[in-house]
Write an enzyme that holds these catalytic residues in place. Structure first.
Site, mmCIF file in Angstrom:
data_model
loop_
_atom_site.group_PDB
_atom_site.id
_atom_site.type_symbol
_atom_site.label_atom_id
_atom_site.label_comp_id
_atom_site.label_asym_id
_atom_site.label_seq_id
_atom_site.Cartn_x
_atom_site.Cartn_y
_atom_site.Cartn_z
ATOM 1 N N LYS A 12 16.782 -35.492 19.761
ATOM 2 C CA LYS A 12 17.426 -34.168 19.806
ATOM 3 C C LYS A 12 17.559 -33.678 21.249
ATOM 4 C CE LYS A 12 14.812 -30.351 19.059
ATOM 5 N NZ LYS A 12 14.836 -29.308 20.080
ATOM 6 N N ASN A 13 16.438 -33.766 21.994
ATOM 7 C CA ASN A 13 16.450 -33.145 23.318
ATOM 8 C C ASN A 13 17.194 -33.955 24.377
ATOM 9 O OD1 ASN A 13 15.193 -30.987 22.225
ATOM 10 N ND2 ASN A 13 13.149 -31.450 23.046
ATOM 11 N N CYS A 16 11.084 -16.488 22.446
ATOM 12 C CA CYS A 16 11.048 -17.086 21.117
ATOM 13 C C CYS A 16 9.595 -17.208 20.714
ATOM 14 C CB CYS A 16 11.757 -18.426 21.092
ATOM 15 S SG CYS A 16 10.849 -19.727 21.884
ATOM 16 N N ARG A 44 16.113 -28.027 12.168
ATOM 17 C CA ARG A 44 16.705 -27.992 13.518
ATOM 18 C C ARG A 44 16.403 -29.288 14.267
ATOM 19 N NH1 ARG A 44 14.412 -23.928 17.008
ATOM 20 N NH2 ARG A 44 15.642 -25.219 18.359
ATOM 21 N N ASP A 46 5.309 -30.875 22.870
ATOM 22 C CA ASP A 46 5.980 -31.020 21.574
ATOM 23 C C ASP A 46 5.174 -31.855 20.567
ATOM 24 O OD1 ASP A 46 8.017 -29.464 22.462
ATOM 25 O OD2 ASP A 46 9.396 -31.111 22.893
ATOM 26 N N ARG A 99 9.839 -17.796 27.732
ATOM 27 C CA ARG A 99 10.860 -18.790 28.103
ATOM 28 C C ARG A 99 12.005 -18.226 28.952
ATOM 29 N NH1 ARG A 99 11.786 -22.735 23.072
ATOM 30 N NH2 ARG A 99 12.272 -24.207 24.726
#
Ligand code: EPU
Length: 421
Positions: A22-23, A117, A400, A308, A122
């Site tokens: 994803k990233n 968030c 997501r 993560d 952030r």
């Protein structure tokens, strides 16, 4: 909102294919804005954040086509608007990644400020201050970043903190700047390197890839023809399924992945008692039926232990033998999963940025609430070992970032099902 229901107690076993990262996919899709020719991207994961990025590019007037194998072709020359609106940015902070490419190629960008968030405030100050150093005129007004420039100017940027999307935004911006840009204290996450390789394929001149000093010689345009680029495998998805196997004392083989970008995670799994074997593109983990041992973890930028993967290891420590101390240094509020795990019977004590986890033999299934992507995944992992049923609510967070999580876990033998809203 969909929910997941997991009945714990099965040892996971079997084989699984890992999806694209994803990233890496998100910045690479943003980077297609820089190219004057159509670009094709493969190994795109099937995720909600990818759909959001397609919407984001689509509402700018960009043509996107996706085939059944999740290859995306992007034609950016049809662009009509240089804007990332609040409605999309609020659901996906990574939308900030269009700022650098829009500004560099079209001299103009209007991007909603991402705001805070669940995992922390952030800020994006490093992105903005550095673009200003490169000659951009930036105004923040009514929640929007308005940026303009005639042409960005190469310069030396020493980043205050290691920032992944910050480095990526500046890297993309610098490809079309006049002169040379040097980014010092750059993030060297594999996803940053993947983006840099993709930019070079399109005609950029980036050196120092995989190090914390990136040198970018600006070029007039990126216009390489017939580009097809495959996204690198997702190291966090890989790590999550490895922990799923470890926590259930099982044995799994993960294919189409990259052990060489998972050193810190694999070391901690070995410390926890896992027997790990690897090939060029696969990893096998075998617990030989044993309870994992608790491990101490300190998160930090790559190549150290990734933030993560922190929540997933918290889940593992809560059913491990001994005491594990987890220190989170990247985000200030990334322990939202702890309260939910405590409701499942975990013995975890929080002291500012440290979680002291006393392992126990068992957790008990309970209704729990997902608060962010990785926290949600950790609750699913906890559910896999808990007695009885765990009902994970608000799983849009999981969708997501995890490609068909319930199907992949079911493939490994887990009892898990989605309850549609
Ligand atoms: N920071 C600043 N100023 C900035 C930018 C960052 O102070 O201008 C701070 C942040 O507040 C944080 C630290 O620097 O304390 C590192 O944040 P970073 O910018 O590296 O995070 P990010 O780029 O917003 C990416 C990933 C995250 C991952 C982090 C850290 C993407 C799209 N997101 O976020 O992924 O946790 O790097 O590795 O690449 C996830 O996938 O679940 C996820 C949250």
């Amino acid at each position: 909102m969909d929910k997941l229901i997991i009945t714990g107690g099965t040892q996971l076993s079997g084989e699984l294919r890992i999806s694209g990262a994803k990233n890496a996919a998100l910045p690479i899709m943003a980077a297609t804005l820089l190219c004057e020719q159509p670009v094709s991207i493969g190994n795109i994961p099937h995720l909600h954040d990818i759909t959001t990025t397609m919407q984001l590019l689509g509402q700018m007037g960009i043509q996107l086509t996706i085939d059944e194998k999740m290859n995306i072709e992007v034609v950016s020359s049809t662009i009509t608007k240089y804007e990332a609106p609040y409605d999309l940015v609020k659901t996906m902070r990574a939308s900030i990644l269009v700022l650098g490419p829009l500004l560099a190629r079209f001299g103009e960008a209007h991007v909603s400020l991402p705001g805070g968030c669940a995992i922390g405030t952030r800020p994006v100050d490093i992105h903005l201050d550095s673009l200003i150093k490169m000659g951009a005129d930036i105004r923040v007004e009514a929640g929007y970043i308005h940026a303009k420039t005639r042409r960005l100017q190469g310069c030396r940027l020493v980043l205050d903190k290691v920032t992944v999307t910050g480095t990526e935004n500046l890297l993309m911006a610098a490809t079309l700047a006049e002169g040379t840009t040097i980014i010092e204290n750059a993030a060297k996450e594999p996803e940053v390197s993947d983006l840099a390789h993709f930019l070079n394929e399109m005609g950029a001149k980036i050196s120092g890839i995989d190090t914390d000093i990136l040198t970018i010689e600006g070029v007039e345009k990126l216009a390489a023809k017939d580009i097809h680029y495959d996204i690198l495998p997702d190291r966090i998805e890989t790590g999550t399924y490895l922990v799923a196997a470890a926590i259930t004392r099982g044995k799994v083989k993960l294919k189409d992945t990259r052990p060489d970008i998972l050193d810190a995670v694999l070391d901690k799994l070995k410390e926890a008692g896992a027997d790990i074997t690897t090939g060029k593109d696969w990893i096998q983990l075998d617990m030989h039926g044993k309870q994992p041992k608790a491990v101490n973890i300190r998160t930090a930028p790559y190549p150290a232990f990734p933030t993560d993967m922190q929540a997933q290891f918290t889940a593992m420590n809560s059913v491990a033998e001994g005491v594990g101390i987890i220190t989170e240094t990247v985000f200030e509020n990334r322990f939202m999963h702890v309260q939910e795990m405590q409701r499942m019977g975990a013995d975890i004590q929080l002291e500012s940025n440290t979680a002291i986890c006393k392992g126990s033999e068992g957790l008990t299934g309970a209704p729990v609430m997902a608060t962010d992507l990785r926290a949600s995944a950790s609750l699913v992992l906890a559910g896999l070992v808990a007695t009885g049923d765990t009902l994970v609510d608000r799983i849009y967070h999981i969708d997501r970032g995890y490609d068909h999580i319930e199907e992949k876990l079911a493939q490994l033998g887990a009892t898990i099902r989605r309850i549609p809203k």
